[in-house]
Design a protein around this motif. Structure first.
Motif, PDB file in Angstrom:
ATOM      1  N   GLN B 241       0.828  -1.213   0.000  1.00 32.92           N
ATOM      2  CA  GLN B 241       0.000   0.000   0.000  1.00 32.92           C
ATOM      3  C   GLN B 241       0.861   1.261   0.000  1.00 32.92           C
ATOM      4  N   PRO B 251      -4.417   2.463  -3.143  1.00 31.63           N
ATOM      5  CA  PRO B 251      -4.569   1.023  -2.928  1.00 31.63           C
ATOM      6  C   PRO B 251      -6.049   0.678  -2.924  1.00 31.63           C
ATOM      7  N   ASP B 257      -4.240  -4.468  -6.342  1.00 28.05           N
ATOM      8  CA  ASP B 257      -2.925  -3.881  -6.061  1.00 28.05           C
ATOM      9  C   ASP B 257      -1.809  -4.715  -6.686  1.00 28.05           C
TER      10      ASP B 257
END
Lengths: 357, 803
Positions: B241, B251, B257
């Motif tokens: 993140q 994120p 992600d």
């Protein structure tokens, strides 16, 4: 006789104007004047007397005549002085208005650039501002869907219905002139191509039309080191400084390989640009060795010939050199701007006389 | 392209400083646009220890702490609930700027108790949104720099972010690993081996993939994927993140992600479908037109025919290589995910992306070029990462199409490199450079790495070698002149004329303008343009829609703008291109001058007057003469419609060749252009002026006569319509040998003239200059020629000698 002399010299000296003087002249040395009368008396004299009186009378006549002439000249001088004393003008009044024309900075700087490159053997080439997409893109190694095409913000010309040719473009750079010049003249070749170019962009620092100058040198052994020297010489000459440091940074242009962006060392102290000193770098142009595909497109054999090309903004270098702040004002024709940043008609830039005053 | 220093160091083993790295990047052609160094704003803060904390006498929620600092013990009032004895804190001293609250501290009194600084929370230092209490550090010495402590213990928090500009030829540098490779080749470190995973599927993939025939060429090269079942999606771990956040990405969830990570880490866009929402198999095909899909950006897209998309039984689910669809997108509830890795046709991606106006990271990369050889490995690498973060079980891989073979080799000619670049780079160094960049050398052939779609010839090898060697080191080398001796003139006749015309007009008092080549349709139409042939298809505004056919339109607009600013008397000119059509070459250089208002401001000499067409005529003639137009020209009427019909003239060589036009502008044109008159103008076409035939600089010998010239005046009564030039030409023709010149010196017209000479009559008076060549003129000679003059004029104009 000395009475006579005394009398007339006094009269002459006392005369106040030319008319009086003329009267005196008639009275004294006129045909019937006193001196003439005396002259007539000479006949009645004995030769001895005549020998004395004759020259004396002649001398008297001469003396009176020159006194008259001197007085006349003095009177006329006085009269002129008097007249001139009266003829007074207020010289602080303005002279007759005369319009003062000016040359636009773009024209002036284009001529400066041409003067410098002419000395290095570059001719000036020109080309159409509306061009085919082949000359503007394909020939310069920018094929149909190259991202560079989209990034150029190209203006396209309208195509009539039924005309299936790809639309012409307003040239996005002066580079198409490279191709046209190669086609027309072959190699070796040294040209610069100044002129207007177009991109669909309008903000603080972009106008939909601006001006570029392109340079192209092709020969059998021209290298990037030559390019650097030519640009160093140009920058020194154009900015009228003794020394300058150029930095070549690797970059990418589809039409050159290797490509470099060129920065010049400068300082912005106090808001004024000083070229050749300081710790800042100013990007002024893009350049590189002409891509073999571009040479081919221009009909030149890349196995035999090689060379460099560069391009820079005329408006931009004009702004830098002459401290002109806003690009948009170049095209606004504001009289105040034209007068302030314009150049005198006779300020033709030359290398022997200097580019600017 | 943004990345952090620590991310770079995942791929590059280096001790280089941020400054060294950014210098090298710019020099390599990856121009650094910005560096954000979070440590810089933390540089003032040091560690301190709370020795003692007690209740503030006047405030329930405040404590008065005695804090041990590098400058001795300080009293600090603190409101944080966790401010207590024994903890290690971050100290901001009076004079320090605290970024999170935008305050420069000073010694203050809080409810009567002095406070010498503050102990910061993470939010106050802009490290995170955490503000429940002050920072408590698990280690660290009093007086130690907080930035140093972070670098040692939590480097992500002080990770410098570097942003570089990527030229279109370098898609490989759209991944951090590609950037690392450039730096390693430059000698700024060594590459770490890439992490590669080997995944064996445990079950057959239930989702089939197909490339329809219409998308097999110039659509999709290869489409591979696999199902990972039983995953648990959720927020991704903090390291991932923070890495995404550092480069400006939000994120979303572990599955998404992961794809973003590969996009930036390896320039490898991937896509994840929620397999539970996919109906049937996935087919890559072209749209018929009119289909719609809501994208992951929640916007609805309507497809034009021929766009390449991924469909299932429910319709279009993804714009292949550009953007996934919302319907099959992964959510936190996703348990079965289908991971896609494909190689798309770059041109097709560009066209579809442009057509739909989608600018995604995936499009950006797929359009510039990803590494096709990495396609299958990428699938395994991403599967591994998904399994690491979300668990799950991988299926076998399904593939449609074939990974394209992009292998190719070009000859490295070391001598050519040296000749082109002008730098003496030894052959061994050239080979080392290419190998460091991933090229494989076989003899003198260099095999191009699969991630470098830009390398397409020998010249590209030269560029790589030069780039890595550093063009900054290039030394200028004089370029000899092509010819020795004094340079020859380089301007063509046309270029000289343009320059002379420009400077002559300026010398006549005009200010040069450079106006836009395009103007509005109405303005263009007033001057014979404004047709579709000269229309710009995508003008920037309706004010700039048509290429100008005449410079006067732009000059009149400029005049109107200046009049609006209060400048009423103007002399403007332009030398520039005008366009007769939309084909290349349908353009010509025009010189145009415009005079508006009076010749000058009111003045004490009474010399200023309104401009009239004879001003424009004189200026046009001066410019024509300067560019070498013949002295003898004709003046015709019937010019274009933007001139005053009775008050303009065309300077011609014969009826077809118009060198220039001068006159008053049509009042309707002035009105339309909002210019307050009077306004007169001239336009000149330099290209119409014949080129000089005489190539020598030598002038003809000067012929002068010692005999006295004689001037005689004649006044003729003629009809009002008779033109002076006709009369002058007639008079001059009476005796070409004797008559040196005829000059009009008076014109008497109007009511008074008609009263004297009869209705419809006027008088023109000329001076004729007679220059005898062999003998002095006698009265009878003059008488004879005078008679002939009168006869000729009468014959040509019907006029009579005025009594």
């Amino acid at each position: 006789m000395s009475d006579l002399r005394e009398k007339y010299l006094t009269l002459i000296a006392g005369a106040s104007d030319e008319a009086t003087l003329e009267d005196i002249r008639l009275q004294a040395v006129g045909k019937k004047g006193e001196v003439a009368l005396k002259m007539r008396e000479l006949g009645k004299m004995t030769p001895e007397e005549r020998q004395v009186a004759g020259p004396a009378l002649n001398a008297l006549k001469d003396e009176i005549n020159s006194a008259l002439a001197a007085k006349k000249s003095a009177l006329s001088d006085a009269a002129l002085d008097e007249r001139l004393r009266a003829e007074w003008l207020d010289v602080t009044l303005p002279g007759r208005e005369r319009r003062q024309g000016t040359i636009h900075p773009i024209s002036q700087v284009s001529e400066e650039v041409a003067a410098i490159f002419a000395d290095m053997g570059f001719a000036v080439a020109e080309g159409p501002r509306i061009d085919t997409d082949w000359y503007n893109f394909d020939a310069l190694n920018i094929p149909g869907h190259h991202p560079a095409r989209a990034e150029m913000d190209t203006f396209y010309m309208h195509r009539a219905e039924g005309d299936d040719r790809p639309p012409h473009v307003l040239r996005t750079h002066t580079s198409p002139v490279q191709i046209r010049s190669m086609e027309a003249h072959g190699a070796p070749l040294r040209i610069i191509c100044p002129g207007g170019v177009y991109r669909a962009d309008y903000d603080q620092t972009h106008t939909p039309m601006f001006h570029q100058v392109e340079g192209l040198a092709i020969d059998k052994d021209i290298s990037m080191a030559n390019l650097k020297w030519v640009l160093e010489e140009f920058v020194k000459s154009f900015f009228e400084v003794d020394d300058v440091e150029l930095r070549f940074r690797a970059s990418h242009f589809p039409f050159t390989e290797p490509s470099a962006e060129v920065d010049i060392r400068c300082s912005w102290e106090g808001g004024a640009l000083k070229v050749g000193e300081g710790d800042d770098w100013l990007e002024i142009l893009g350049s590189g060795m002409v891509h073999p595909k571009v040479l081919q497109a221009g009909g030149i054999d890349p196995e035999v010939w090689q060379g460099f090309a560069f391009g820079m903004g005329i408006d931009r270098i004009a702004m830098l050199k002459y401290g002109i702040p806003d690009l948009r004002a170049f095209f606004d024709s504001d009289l105040r701007w034209l007068r302030h940043y314009g150049f005198s008609a006779l300020d033709v830039p030359t290398l022997h006389g200097g580019l600017s005053r | 392209m943004k990345f952090t220093l620590s991310w770079l160091k995942e791929h590059l083993e280096t001790t280089a400083s941020v400054d060294e790295i950014t210098y090298a990047l710019t020099d390599l052609g990856l121009e650094v646009e910005g560096v954000e160094n979070p440590a810089a704003k933390l540089s003032a803060f040091t560690l301190a220890k709370v020795k003692h904390a007690e209740q503030h006498p006047d405030a329930d929620r405040l404590r008065v702490c005695t804090v041990e600092t590098d400058e001795g013990d300080k009293q600090i009032v603190c409101g944080a609930p966790n401010a207590r004895e024994g903890i290690t804190v971050v100290l901001c001293k009076p004079g320090d700027y605290v970024p999170g609250i935008d305050v420069t501290l000073s010694v203050g009194k809080i409810r009567g108790v002095e406070s010498h600084g503050m102990m910061a929370s993470e939010r106050e230092l802009e490290l995170s949104d955490e503000h429940n209490g002050i920072i408590e550090l698990p280690s660290g010495e009093v007086g130690q720099s907080f930035a140093d402590w972070l670098a040692e213990n939590d480097p992500a928090k002080v990770d410098p972010v570097i942003e570089i500009a990527i030229t279109p030829n370098r898609p490989d540098a759209l991944g951090v690993r590609g950037i690392a490779l450039d730096l390693a080749a430059r000698g700024l470190g060594t590459m770490k081996p890439a992490k590669t995973a080997k995944i064996d599927g445990t079950f057959p993939c239930p989702i089939s993939v197909t490339i329809a025939e219409d998308a097999a060429t110039e659509g999709c090269e290869v489409f591979a994927g696999r199902l990972i079942k039983g995953v648990k999606n959720g927020p991704s771990p903090e390291w991932l993140q923070s890495r995404l956040r550092a480069i400006g990405l939000r994120p979303i969830s572990a599955l998404v992600d992961v794809t973003n990570f590969f996009t930036y880490d390896r320039n490898r866009p991937l896509h994840v479908f929620d397999a539970g929402k996919v109906a049937g198999g996935l087919t890559i095909q072209r749209t018929k037109g009119g289909e719609t899909m809501v994208g992951l950006d929640e916007k609805e897209y309507t497809f034009a025919p021929g766009m390449v998309v991924i469909s299932d039984d429910n319709g279009v689910e993804s714009v292949g290589g550009i953007m996934g669809g919302l319907a099959t997108g992964c959510t936190l509830e996703t348990t079965d995910v289908f991971l896609e890795a494909a190689v798309w046709d770059r041109i097709q991606i560009a066209m579809t992306g442009r057509g739909l106006k989608i600018n995604s990271d995936a499009r950006y990369r797929n359009e510039r070029g990803i590494d096709p050889a990495y396609n299958m490995q990428a699938l395994d690498d991403a599967t591994q990462m998904i399994m690491d973060l979300c668990g799950g079980e991988p299926s076998d891989v399904v593939v449609a199409g074939k990974v394209p073979d992009v292998s190719r080799a070009y000859k490295l000619d070391p001598a050519r490199v040296i000749s082109l670049v002008g730098m003496n780079i030894p052959e061994a160094e050239q080979r080392r450079t290419l190998e460091a960049l991933g090229f494989r050398l076989e003899g003198d052939m260099a095999w191009v790495p699969s991630w470098r779609p830009d390398v397409l010839g020998e010249a590209d090898l030269v560029e790589e070698v030069a780039r890595i060697a550093s063009l900054t080191k290039l030394q200028g080398e004089p370029m000899p002149r092509a010819h020795t001796g004094v340079p020859k003139p380089i301007l063509t006749v046309a270029q000289r004329r343009e320059q002379i015309a420009r400077r002559t007009t300026a010398a006549l008092g005009y200010n040069e303008c450079v106006t836009y080549s395009f103007i509005d349709q109405a303005g263009a139409a007033l001057f014979g343009g404004g047709t579709d042939a000269t229309m710009v298809a995508n003008p920037i505004s309706s004010e700039m829609s048509h290429m100008r056919s005449n410079l006067l339109a732009g000059l009149l607009q400029a005049a109107a703008r200046n009049q609006a600013r209060g400048f009423m008397d103007l002399a403007l000119f332009e030398v520039g291109a005008v366009f007769s059509g939309g084909e290349p070459g349908e353009q010509a250089v025009q010189v145009a001058g415009l005079l508006v208002g009076r010749t000058g401001p009111k003045d004490v000499h009474g010399a200023a007057r309104a401009v009239d067409l004879f001003d424009a005529k004189a200026d046009a003639e001066a410019v024509l003469s300067a560019i070498g137009a013949p002295a003898k020209t004709q003046v015709f009427r019937n010019g274009e419609a933007w001139w005053h019909p009775g008050r303009h003239g065309q300077v011609c060589l014969g009826p077809k060749k118009v060198l220039a036009t001068f006159g008053e502008l049509h009042p309707r044109v002035l009105e339309a252009m909002d210019v307050k008159g009077p306004a007169v103008a001239f336009t000149i076409a330099p290209a119409q002026v014949p080129e000089p035939k005489n190539k020598t600089a030598t002038r003809p010998a000067l012929v002068v006569s010692d005999l006295q010239a004689v001037e005689r005046d004649f006044a003729f009564v003629v009809d009002n319509g008779v033109e002076a030039l006709t009369l002058v030409n007639a008079a001059a023709g009476a005796d070409k040998a004797l008559i040196e010149g005829v000059r009009v010196f008076d014109e008497f017209t109007g009511d008074k003239a008609e009263a004297q000479m009869g209705a419809g009559k006027k008088s023109i008076a000329v001076t004729v200059r007679l220059q005898p060549v062999d003998k002095t003129l006698k009265d009878e000679d003059i008488e004879a020629v005078s008679k002939k003059i009168v006869e000729k004029v009468s014959k040509a104009t019907g006029g009579t000698l005025r009594g």
